[in-house]
Design a protein around this motif. Structure first.
Motif, PDB file in Angstrom:
ATOM      1  N   LEU A 126      41.432  41.325  40.793  1.00 13.24           N
ATOM      2  CA  LEU A 126      43.507  41.872  40.733  1.00 13.24           C
ATOM      3  C   LEU A 126      41.981  43.086  41.731  1.00 13.24           C
ATOM      4  CD1 LEU A 126      46.014  42.429  40.986  1.00 13.24           C
ATOM      5  CD2 LEU A 126      45.402  43.056  38.653  1.00 13.24           C
ATOM      6  N   ASN A 141      45.563  41.521  34.530  1.00 11.55           N
ATOM      7  CA  ASN A 141      45.157  40.873  35.523  1.00 11.55           C
ATOM      8  C   ASN A 141      46.258  39.102  34.907  1.00 11.55           C
ATOM      9  OD1 ASN A 141      44.476  38.695  37.137  1.00 11.55           O
ATOM     10  ND2 ASN A 141      42.347  38.973  37.472  1.00 11.55           N
ATOM     11  N   GLY A 192      48.866  40.680  39.072  1.00 13.64           N
ATOM     12  CA  GLY A 192      49.149  40.918  37.502  1.00 13.64           C
ATOM     13  C   GLY A 192      50.227  41.521  37.052  1.00 13.64           C
ATOM     14  N   GLY A 207      45.501  39.280  44.324  1.00 14.70           N
ATOM     15  CA  GLY A 207      45.879  39.363  43.312  1.00 14.70           C
ATOM     16  C   GLY A 207      46.831  39.375  42.663  1.00 14.70           C
TER      17      GLY A 207
END
Length: 70
Positions: free
Chosen positions: A55, A49, A20, A18
């Motif tokens: 994430l 995120n 972020g 992910g």
């Protein structure tokens, strides 16, 4: 994760999936797989995120959080 702090615990976060942002003391640190963050005791921080996927990260506290003790 909303802004919070740990009075006695230091923490390390290693991000594996992910995208972020890690926010602490007015700083914004981009998060992506392979990024490792150290957060010392008493420092306000939050994680946002910013991507389209979950994430994911590995979290390590020392000492262990009281809520995680059995």
């Amino acid at each position: 994760m909303p802004e919070h702090k740990h009075d006695n615990e230091e923490e390390v976060m290693y991000f594996v999936a992910g995208r972020g942002t890690f926010v602490t003391e007015g700083r914004e640190i981009p998060l992506e797989p392979g990024v490792c963050i150290y957060n010392p005791p008493g420092k306000l921080h939050k994680i946002i995120n910013t991507g389209d996927e979950i994430l994911r990260f590995i979290w390590i506290y020392s000492p262990q959080l009281p809520s995680h003790r059995k």
